[in-house]
Structures are given as structure tokens and as C-alpha cells.
Design a protein around this motif. Sequence first.
Motif, mmCIF file in Angstrom:
data_model
loop_
_atom_site.group_PDB
_atom_site.id
_atom_site.type_symbol
_atom_site.label_atom_id
_atom_site.label_comp_id
_atom_site.label_asym_id
_atom_site.label_seq_id
_atom_site.Cartn_x
_atom_site.Cartn_y
_atom_site.Cartn_z
ATOM 1 N N LYS A 79 1.003 -1.340 0.064
ATOM 2 C CA LYS A 79 -0.087 0.024 -0.271
ATOM 3 C C LYS A 79 0.456 1.704 -0.090
ATOM 4 O O LYS A 79 0.625 2.118 -0.465
ATOM 5 C CB LYS A 79 -0.882 -0.153 1.016
ATOM 6 C CG LYS A 79 -2.097 -0.400 1.318
ATOM 7 C CD LYS A 79 -2.680 -1.268 2.393
ATOM 8 C CE LYS A 79 -3.917 -1.680 2.194
ATOM 9 N NZ LYS A 79 -5.187 -2.138 3.113
ATOM 10 N N LEU A 80 1.973 1.514 0.481
ATOM 11 C CA LEU A 80 2.836 2.546 0.812
ATOM 12 C C LEU A 80 3.713 2.637 -0.554
ATOM 13 O O LEU A 80 4.101 3.459 -0.318
ATOM 14 C CB LEU A 80 3.915 1.849 2.341
ATOM 15 C CG LEU A 80 4.726 3.414 2.010
ATOM 16 C CD1 LEU A 80 4.483 4.131 2.695
ATOM 17 C CD2 LEU A 80 5.704 2.812 3.215
ATOM 18 N N ALA A 81 4.290 1.490 -1.118
ATOM 19 C CA ALA A 81 4.631 1.436 -2.676
ATOM 20 C C ALA A 81 3.237 2.114 -3.085
ATOM 21 O O ALA A 81 3.817 3.514 -4.467
ATOM 22 C CB ALA A 81 5.034 0.150 -2.981
ATOM 23 N N ALA A 82 1.795 2.042 -3.311
ATOM 24 C CA ALA A 82 1.536 2.406 -4.222
ATOM 25 C C ALA A 82 0.940 3.685 -3.918
ATOM 26 O O ALA A 82 0.401 4.300 -4.733
ATOM 27 C CB ALA A 82 -0.244 1.274 -4.219
ATOM 28 N N LYS A 83 1.481 3.930 -2.705
ATOM 29 C CA LYS A 83 0.505 5.443 -2.357
ATOM 30 C C LYS A 83 1.862 6.178 -2.871
ATOM 31 O O LYS A 83 1.739 7.342 -3.546
ATOM 32 C CB LYS A 83 0.590 5.731 -0.630
ATOM 33 C CG LYS A 83 -0.663 5.119 -0.476
ATOM 34 C CD LYS A 83 -0.908 5.070 1.540
ATOM 35 C CE LYS A 83 -2.175 5.225 1.500
ATOM 36 N NZ LYS A 83 -2.636 5.046 3.078
ATOM 37 N N GLU A 84 3.080 5.586 -2.190
ATOM 38 C CA GLU A 84 4.003 6.023 -3.498
ATOM 39 C C GLU A 84 3.568 6.537 -4.937
ATOM 40 O O GLU A 84 4.174 7.708 -5.355
ATOM 41 C CB GLU A 84 5.571 5.588 -3.081
ATOM 42 C CG GLU A 84 5.995 5.650 -1.343
ATOM 43 C CD GLU A 84 6.513 7.117 -1.077
ATOM 44 O OE1 GLU A 84 6.376 7.936 -1.863
ATOM 45 O OE2 GLU A 84 6.141 7.326 -0.014
ATOM 46 N N ILE A 85 3.217 5.369 -5.711
ATOM 47 C CA ILE A 85 3.640 6.279 -6.538
ATOM 48 C C ILE A 85 2.309 6.958 -7.443
ATOM 49 O O ILE A 85 2.578 7.947 -8.327
ATOM 50 C CB ILE A 85 2.877 4.626 -7.915
ATOM 51 C CG1 ILE A 85 4.587 3.801 -6.868
ATOM 52 C CG2 ILE A 85 3.140 5.002 -8.846
ATOM 53 C CD1 ILE A 85 4.131 2.102 -7.544
ATOM 54 N N GLU A 86 1.341 6.508 -6.277
ATOM 55 C CA GLU A 86 0.102 7.587 -6.432
ATOM 56 C C GLU A 86 0.104 8.796 -6.300
ATOM 57 O O GLU A 86 0.279 9.771 -7.217
ATOM 58 C CB GLU A 86 -0.937 7.256 -5.587
ATOM 59 C CG GLU A 86 -2.043 8.024 -6.430
ATOM 60 C CD GLU A 86 -3.695 7.036 -5.071
ATOM 61 O OE1 GLU A 86 -4.839 8.333 -5.207
ATOM 62 O OE2 GLU A 86 -3.158 6.188 -4.144
#
Length: 430
Positions: A79-86
Amino acid sequence: MNKVNCPECGKLFKIDESSYSNILKQVRDTAFQNDLNQRLQLAEQDKAKSIELAKNNLKIEMQESFTNKNIKIQELEAKLAAKEIEKTLAISEAKSIIVKERDTLANKLETIQTHNEISQKLAINEAVNSFKKERDELKSNLEKQKLEKQLAEKSLEEKYEVQIKDRDMAIERLRDMKVRLSTKMVGESLEQHCENEFNRIRSVAFPQAYFEKDNNSRSGSKGDYIFRDLDINGTEIVSIMFEMKNETDTTATKRKNEDFLKELNKDREEKNCEYAVLVSLLESDSDFYNSGIVEMSHRYPKMYVIRPQCFLPIITLLRNASLKSLEYKTELALIKAQNIDITNFEESLENFKCAFGKNYELASRRFDTAIQEIEKSIDHLQKTKDALIGADRNLRLANDKAQAISVKRLTKNNPTMINKFKESLGNKAA
């Protein structure tokens, strides 16, 4: 118009409202760019703080749930990676939008600056050209005025030079005349001189004229010569009484020209002459009499004093003036004759008007009498009409009252009549 102060030279320039508004817009666009950059910096700082806060929160959550939720570490990391990407995508998108808007605004600002610079240059060039044009016009007007002044001064100078030259020539001519006359009068009198001068041109200039000595002294005095000129019909054109005086004619009491004017005017009136002329050599040093023909009408009517050289010119002038007045006299005589006809016509018209007025007055009186009689008849007929209308009104009211009568109304509030009618109806029924 507005004034703009140049920051470099300190000079004020007048610009129109459109150029002034463009300059203000340019200043506002610069302020807007500075504000936009500040907001972008603040947005970057807020984003950095938000990311840092999110990281700290995640770390705290990870530390708190590390002991209990080991399985969720990978999900959280994902999720953190996804949030970072987002977040990275959002930041990139926001940056691209902001950069695009910045480039658009920069292009607009550059266009506005270019337009304003062109407008300012055009306004400055127009003002400079206007100043140059006004300067050239002022310079041209100044040169024109200088030229007109020079021409006026030159014309005035030439005029005075001509007048001075003419005066000098007249003085020389009078001096020469005085010398010639002084020598000429030694051998002949002034009267003989004037008579010879007139007879020299009589046949050419004055074929119908009479110029002889005045020999009629019945009134106690007489002039020297009488001149009368007639037209071909025998009508007098002009008449002049002449008196000639030279230096030998002076007495102890009469030494000036004015001393002889009263007697000359008397002779003119007694001999029925229109003009009186004194031909004189007296007061030879007087500029007043040496100037030419001198009119003395302020002393006596139609009186002139001349030197001998003006003898023929005065006759010619007065004759020509009288020829014009003769035309007016002829026209005046014709007008007088016409006025007599008009007077007779007016008298006939007045007689007709008086007779017509009397007839009109009589007819008017009879007309007024007839109108009064008609008015009396109209008043009488009006009274008769009013009486008939009143009678008709009374008959109509009587008829209305008669139509309104009924048995019920007659027996109302009358018991006796009610009983009588009931008995009568009962008997009829039986």
C-alpha cells in the motif's frame, strides 16, 4: 490622457488611456507571476510535509502493529508503495499542469510586454512627431509674421516717401507758381489773367457758358465776374460768382481773404448764383491757401478760396458736380410730376372712401336694426317654445299620474271604500 515619468531621464510623457491600461496590465501580470511562484513553493513544501507526516504515521502504525500484525507488513508495504506511486503521479501531473499554465502565462506576458513596448514606442514617436510638427508650424508662422512685418514696414516707408516727395514737389510747384505769378501780374491784372485763361478754352470746354463781368450794381455792390453754364435745352447747370483780389486791392481794414467773404456771399445771393469763388493772391505765405482749393463752407455756404492756377480746375469740378446733380434734379422734377398724379389719385380715392364710408354706415345701421328685430323675434319665439315645452311637461306628468291610478291605491287606508267595493262585488256575485 495620463502622464508617465521616465525612470531614467525623469521626463514626463503623455500617453492615452489604452497604453496606460496596457502598462498597468503588464505590472499586474508580473505580480501574478511572483505570486504564482510563491504558491508553487508553498505547495511543494506542503507536499513534502504531507509525505513526511504520512511516513511518520506509517512508521508509528508499523511499530505499533509490528508485534501483532506481521502478516500485514507486506500489504502495508505494498500500500505504501502504491501510495508513493500515486503521490508521485499526482505530483508529476500537478507539476505538468502548473508548468503548462506557467508557460502559457509566460507567453502571454511576453506577448503583452512586446505589445506594450510597441505601443509605448509608437506613442513616443507620435508625441515626438507632434512636437516637431508644432515646432515647425511655430517657426513657419514666426517667419511669416516677420516677413509680413517687413513688407508692412517697407510699404509704410514707401508710402511716406511718396507723400514726402509729392509734398516737396507741390512746394516747389507753388514756389515756382509764386515767382511766375509775381512777374506775370506786373504787366496784367488778375481779372484780365482769369478772363484770358477762360477764353482760351471756352470754345472747347464751355461752348454754352456765359462768363462776363458783373455790371449790375443796383444793390450797392457787385462781384467781378459771373459764370453760368447751360445745357442744350437752356437749363442752367451751374452758376458761380467770382471775386478777384491781388495785393494791390488791400485797404487799411481789409488785408486778409476772410475780409472779402461776407460781401462776396451777399453778391452771390443777390445775383442768384449757386457758388461763390474768391480768386486771391493775398496771404501769399499761408500754407492753408497755398495747398490748393480751400473750401470755406464753415463760414459761408458753397464758398471757395483759390489761387489763380486753380481757376479753371474749380470751374471744371463744380460744373461736373452740377451735371450729376442736374440728372438728379431732372429725376426729382419727374418724381414731383408723378407725385402730383399720385396726389390727385389719392384725393379721388379719399372721396370714394368717404362716399363708400357713408353708404356703408347707413347700410350698417339698417343691418344692425334688422339684426335687433331678428333677435327680438328669436327671443319671443324662444319664450313661446319654453312655454310649450313647459305645457308638454305638465301634460306628460298628468298622464303619468292618471295611468298610475288603480282601485287598490284609491282604497288604501280607506276602510269605508273597501267595504263599499266588497258589498258591490258581493251583490254582483249574488
